[in-house]
Scaffold this motif. Structure first.
Motif, PDB file in Angstrom:
ATOM      1  N   UNK A  31       0.829  -1.195   0.000  1.00  0.00           N
ATOM      2  CA  UNK A  31       0.000   0.000   0.000  1.00  0.00           C
ATOM      3  C   UNK A  31       0.871   1.256   0.000  1.00  0.00           C
ATOM      4  N   UNK A  32       0.427   2.303  -0.700  1.00  0.00           N
ATOM      5  CA  UNK A  32       1.204   3.555  -0.702  1.00  0.00           C
ATOM      6  C   UNK A  32       1.294   4.133   0.698  1.00  0.00           C
ATOM      7  N   UNK A  33       2.436   4.733   1.012  1.00  0.00           N
ATOM      8  CA  UNK A  33       2.645   5.235   2.359  1.00  0.00           C
ATOM      9  C   UNK A  33       2.639   6.745   2.441  1.00  0.00           C
ATOM     10  N   UNK A  34       2.498   7.422   1.303  1.00  0.00           N
ATOM     11  CA  UNK A  34       2.487   8.882   1.326  1.00  0.00           C
ATOM     12  C   UNK A  34       1.658   9.377   0.149  1.00  0.00           C
ATOM     13  N   UNK A  35       1.324  10.664   0.185  1.00  0.00           N
ATOM     14  CA  UNK A  35       0.526  11.256  -0.892  1.00  0.00           C
ATOM     15  C   UNK A  35       1.271  11.227  -2.227  1.00  0.00           C
ATOM     16  N   UNK A  36       2.576  11.586  -2.280  1.00  0.00           N
ATOM     17  CA  UNK A  36       3.265  11.507  -3.575  1.00  0.00           C
ATOM     18  C   UNK A  36       3.266  10.096  -4.168  1.00  0.00           C
ATOM     19  N   UNK A  37       3.415   9.086  -3.333  1.00  0.00           N
ATOM     20  CA  UNK A  37       3.405   7.716  -3.862  1.00  0.00           C
ATOM     21  C   UNK A  37       2.009   7.338  -4.364  1.00  0.00           C
ATOM     22  N   UNK A  38       0.973   7.784  -3.655  1.00  0.00           N
ATOM     23  CA  UNK A  38      -0.387   7.534  -4.129  1.00  0.00           C
ATOM     24  C   UNK A  38      -0.636   8.256  -5.446  1.00  0.00           C
ATOM     25  N   UNK A 683      -7.073   4.147   6.069  1.00  0.00           N
ATOM     26  CA  UNK A 683      -5.952   4.128   5.135  1.00  0.00           C
ATOM     27  C   UNK A 683      -5.690   5.520   4.584  1.00  0.00           C
ATOM     28  N   UNK A 684      -6.760   6.259   4.267  1.00  0.00           N
ATOM     29  CA  UNK A 684      -6.590   7.623   3.765  1.00  0.00           C
ATOM     30  C   UNK A 684      -5.907   8.502   4.805  1.00  0.00           C
ATOM     31  N   UNK A 685      -6.292   8.349   6.059  1.00  0.00           N
ATOM     32  CA  UNK A 685      -5.665   9.131   7.129  1.00  0.00           C
ATOM     33  C   UNK A 685      -4.179   8.825   7.234  1.00  0.00           C
ATOM     34  N   UNK A 686      -3.835   7.544   7.132  1.00  0.00           N
ATOM     35  CA  UNK A 686      -2.420   7.153   7.220  1.00  0.00           C
ATOM     36  C   UNK A 686      -1.622   7.711   6.051  1.00  0.00           C
ATOM     37  N   UNK A 687      -2.221   7.709   4.850  1.00  0.00           N
ATOM     38  CA  UNK A 687      -1.521   8.253   3.685  1.00  0.00           C
ATOM     39  C   UNK A 687      -1.320   9.756   3.843  1.00  0.00           C
ATOM     40  N   UNK A 688      -2.345  10.456   4.313  1.00  0.00           N
ATOM     41  CA  UNK A 688      -2.232  11.903   4.509  1.00  0.00           C
ATOM     42  C   UNK A 688      -1.198  12.234   5.581  1.00  0.00           C
ATOM     43  N   UNK A 689      -1.073  11.350   6.575  1.00  0.00           N
ATOM     44  CA  UNK A 689      -0.067  11.553   7.628  1.00  0.00           C
ATOM     45  C   UNK A 689       1.329  11.182   7.158  1.00  0.00           C
ATOM     46  N   UNK A 690       1.410  10.472   6.008  1.00  0.00           N
ATOM     47  CA  UNK A 690       2.712  10.049   5.504  1.00  0.00           C
ATOM     48  C   UNK A 690       3.329   8.938   6.307  1.00  0.00           C
ATOM     49  N   UNK A 691       2.493   8.143   7.004  1.00  0.00           N
ATOM     50  CA  UNK A 691       3.023   7.083   7.862  1.00  0.00           C
ATOM     51  C   UNK A 691       3.590   5.944   7.028  1.00  0.00           C
ATOM     52  N   UNK A 692       4.710   5.390   7.437  1.00  0.00           N
ATOM     53  CA  UNK A 692       5.304   4.232   6.768  1.00  0.00           C
ATOM     54  C   UNK A 692       4.608   2.969   7.232  1.00  0.00           C
ATOM     55  N   UNK A 693       4.323   2.093   6.290  1.00  0.00           N
ATOM     56  CA  UNK A 693       3.710   0.815   6.628  1.00  0.00           C
ATOM     57  C   UNK A 693       4.754  -0.210   7.045  1.00  0.00           C
ATOM     58  N   UNK A 694       5.956  -0.042   6.544  1.00  0.00           N
ATOM     59  CA  UNK A 694       7.022  -0.972   6.895  1.00  0.00           C
ATOM     60  C   UNK A 694       8.347  -0.227   6.775  1.00  0.00           C
ATOM     61  N   UNK A 695       9.289  -0.462   7.686  1.00  0.00           N
ATOM     62  CA  UNK A 695      10.576   0.223   7.569  1.00  0.00           C
ATOM     63  C   UNK A 695      11.335  -0.287   6.347  1.00  0.00           C
ATOM     64  N   UNK A 696      12.007   0.612   5.677  1.00  0.00           N
ATOM     65  CA  UNK A 696      12.763   0.236   4.483  1.00  0.00           C
ATOM     66  C   UNK A 696      14.211  -0.038   4.857  1.00  0.00           C
TER      67      UNK A 696
END
Length: 780
Positions: A31-38, A683-696
């Motif tokens: 899943x996308x983790x930020x607005x730019x990725x979405x 999910x929309x809230x997490x994307x707007x917050x820019x939260x990472x779903x998994x550490x890279x």
């Protein structure tokens, strides 16, 4: 890209969630983790194509108009081009539809749209603005053009372009100029204005002479410019609009075609839907039982051929076309699978058969909704249908059109129904024009899907049943609940009659059907199912290890009363004779204490082929094996029992085939990172917050891919890395060594740091891919 990301970031979680729901491919794992990725996902070619396929005609027309006039055009100009007021409610509603799909938005003055050049490179058959075309010309040519047109222009090139663009954007100027052109030039420009933007002339190649004749006159006056097609000419957008005339309006059809409707009471529709749903469960149940006894043979090239479909039709009393449909539905629901031995029930079929009729129907409906082919489709040219369980590569279009058909009918007012399939086809095409454009014969396909919907009980007498809305909701629990309201519970009782038949009204439970199948032969399966008892069927039950007393007890239990005397006498008579003859394998021997019976068998002409001989007063020898000897004796009217060498009876049971659990799953399955789809608002809230779903991990797959594929965006790198790490399929655009580009789905990826080794579904073979030649990555 920045403007699109800023707009997405300005939305509320609820508004962004609406986009995520309408564009589910954009939130596929990972899943996308930020607005730019979405935003990167939403702008992808595959995601945009899927979104446009789901749009109705007015939304497509508005999107095309925005592309033609240029993203960022003024709302007043857009409305004027359509002959509407900027406050027109239909225009506002359609713009809201595009916004909810993440395709276009407005800042109150301008209308901005995501680029869709890959779908419609020449929207409304209009080319680029005159300013963009003039920018390709040198300044001395622009000065000469200004002089020819009599335009007072500035000295700098940008000033020349601006002044010439203003003059050519005036429709009266263009029409007056063209009126003075030679006849051949007028004809050329008029044709290009409506069928452009490319002028339909042979392209120039390097070293070719300049254009002469009618093209030259138009080129010298800015009415044509050098194009993008290897030397072909292009008519500017403003010139084309001027020649189309001041009365021209961009097409906009906000109202769907009218559908002739009739009255249908909802309770009548649901009653017939219940009958159709019960029949669907019955048909698939009978098909699974048939292929459990004898696996369905496959062609050498795969799939089930016409001959095998006709065999199944004869044994079930249905048509070959219906058998094809039910077989496809069973496979789509995961109940039947192809194996090396043929098509047989999957492991899940046992649980399905043991469930309630409503649960069975809900499972079939979900499988049918995603079916990638139209089994009942018949080519208007009379071309024979291909093998069953083989669907075309564009089968996803059929599934989308099936959904669109059900949604269109479900939008009818309550109590209203269409007069037939053909009346709904124009309405369906209005709802999904791009889908229909990809089909050779949408009317014939729509009629086939209509017939499917009737067989499944979703559309009844032209009206939607309660199942339609529940199916479209995608909520399996709600669908099962609606099905439970329509379908009666499984029947656990049977009515036994003096003619040695048993009748079950409705759908028999798995236990009841199993008991009756073991001791009787099915004769008819319809609103009521019928079984007939015979000496052979009762003997079959005794051969399977059912003692006569236990068999009668079980039959009395499901009858709820005493059994008819003829049935009691039949079971007792077969049981009395059962085992009077014992067979053992020598090759083989028959033994019995009844010497007269053995003498009768020895003298029987029906048993002559066994080559019987008297080994002792109580023993006969057979030249045939045990199985053939038993078959011959039973065909002659005797009731032998097989036994082992130490005189222990052998229990005979009808084999029930099941596909091994490791059978390959070719049909697509929905995948979720956590097993369940995410809550859209969360999910929309997490994307707007820019939260990472998994550490890279800096040393992980993404980092290694970045060195090999620097041309890919961060989101595309994550998608590709996820496909490698999780063994998930992924869609790529790939450019080979010769420079040609193709779209492929690859799976089972293995990355060694330099090359990707994967199974390519396009080539149906393993291929090696260079990451640097991957143009784009999208989820499947």
């Amino acid at each position: 890209m920045r403007e699109f990301s800023e707009w997405l970031a300005s939305l509320s979680p609820e508004a962004l969630a609406a986009i995520l729901v309408s564009r589910p491919d954009a939130v596929s794992p990972p899943r996308p983790r930020s607005v730019p990725e979405l935003a990167d996902r939403l702008r992808g070619a595959h995601s945009l194509t899927a979104a446009l396929l789901a749009l109705p005609r007015p939304a497509l027309q508005l999107a095309e108009a925005i592309q033609a006039l240029g993203s960022g055009c003024h709302l007043t100009d857009l409305a004027a081009a359509m002959g509407l007021s900027p406050e027109d409610p239909d225009l506002a509603d359609t713009a809201q539809t595009l916004g909810a799909m993440g395709l276009a938005w407005t800042d109150g003055v301008r209308v901005i749209a995501v680029p869709m050049d890959h779908v419609s490179p020449d929207p409304l058959q209009l080319g680029r603005p005159v300013g963009a075309l003039l920018a390709d010309r040198p300044a001395n040519e622009l000065r000469l053009l200004a002089s020819t047109l009599g335009v007072t222009a500035g000295r700098l090139k940008r000033e020349l372009i601006a002044d010439l663009a203003i003059w050519l954007a005036d429709g009266d100027n263009v029409r007056d100029l063209v009126q003075s052109a030679p006849a051949a030039t007028r004809e050329l420009l008029t044709d290009a204005a409506w069928s452009g933007p490319a002028v339909r002339r042979a392209p120039l190649f390097y070293g070719s002479p300049e254009y002469r004749g009618p093209e030259r006159w138009a080129l010298d006056r800015g009415l044509l410019s050098g194009g993008r097609w290897g030397g072909q000419l292009e008519i500017p957008l403003e010139v084309a609009l001027a020649l189309r005339g001041p009365e021209y309006r961009v097409p906009f059809d906000p109202a769907p075609p009218s559908v002739p409707l009739t009255e249908v009471r909802p309770e009548d529709a649901d009653r017939e839907a219940a009958a159709a749903g019960t029949a669907a469960v019955r048909h698939v149940t009978a098909l699974l039982e048939d292929c459990a006894r004898t696996p369905i043979a496959l062609l050498k090239t795969g799939g089930v051929g016409t001959r095998e479909l006709r065999r199944l039709a004869k044994s079930t009393g249905e048509s070959a076309e219906d058998i094809r449909f039910w077989l496809e539905v069973a496979a789509a629901a995961g109940l039947a699978e192809e194996t090396a031995d043929g098509v047989m029930p999957a492991d899940s079929a046992g649980g399905w058969l043991a469930s309630s009729p409503a649960e069975r129907l809900a499972s079939l409906l979900e499988g049918w909704r995603g079916l990638w082919c139209a089994p009942l489709y018949q080519s208007p040219e009379g071309e024979p249908a291909g093998p069953a369980l083989r669907w075309p590569a564009d089968g996803g279009i059929v599934a989308d059109l099936r959904d669109a058909l059900v949604a269109a009918v479900d939008s009818f007012p309550p109590g209203r129904a269409a007069v037939g399939a053909q009346a709904v086809i124009p309405y369906l095409i209005w709802h999904r024009p791009l889908l229909a454009d990809q089909l050779d014969d949408p009317a014939a396909l729509g009629a086939a899907l209509w017939r499917e919907s009737e067989l499944m009980g979703v559309i009844v007498r032209g009206a939607p049943s309660s199942l339609a809305g529940a199916l479209l909701s995608g909520d399996g629990t709600a669908l099962a609940a609606v099905a439970a309201e329509l379908l009666p519970a499984a029947e656990t009782r049977a009515r036994f009659q003096a003619d040695l038949t048993a009748v079950v009204s409705g759908t028999p439970s798995a236990a009841l059907a199993g008991l009756l199948d073991s001791a009787a032969d099915p004769e008819a399966r319809g609103v009521a199912s019928t079984w007939r008892f015979s000496p052979a069927s009762v003997r079959r039950a005794l051969d399977a290890g059912h003692p006569a007393a236990d068999l009668l007890g079980e039959l009395r239990a499901v009858a709820g009363r005493d059994l008819p005397q003829p049935l009691e006498y039949l079971v007792a008579d077969v049981a009395r004779r059962h085992g009077a003859v014992r067979a053992r394998e020598v090759a083989c021997c028959l033994r019995s204490d009844d010497t007269a019976l053995l003498a009768e068998i020895l003298a029987s002409r029906a048993c002559a082929k066994l080559g019987l001989s008297a080994l002792a007063p109580t023993v006969l020898g057979s030249a045939q094996g045990l199985a053939e000897t038993l078959r011959t004796l039973r065909a002659a009217g005797y009731a032998p029992v097989a036994e082992t060498g130490d005189a222990v009876p052998i229990v005979e049971r009808v084999p029930r085939h099941r596909a091994p659990s490791a059978a390959r799953q070719d049909r697509p399955r929905v995948r979720h990172e956590d097993g369940e789809p995410p809550d859209p608002v969360a999910l929309a809230t997490e994307i707007l917050d820019g939260r990472d779903y998994e550490p890279e991990d800096p040393g992980g797959t993404v980092a290694r891919l970045r060195h090999s594929a620097p041309q890919l965006t961060a989101g595309e790198l994550r998608l590709l890395a996820h496909a490698i790490d999780e063994a998930a399929p992924v869609h790529i655009e790939y450019r080979n060594a010769q420079g040609s580009t193709s779209n492929r789905i690859i799976e089972q990826l293995d990355f060694d740091g330099h090359r990707i080794y994967a199974w390519c579904t396009l080539r149906d073979d393993e291929r090696v891919f260079s990451p640097s030649r991957i143009g784009s990555v999208a989820p499947v």
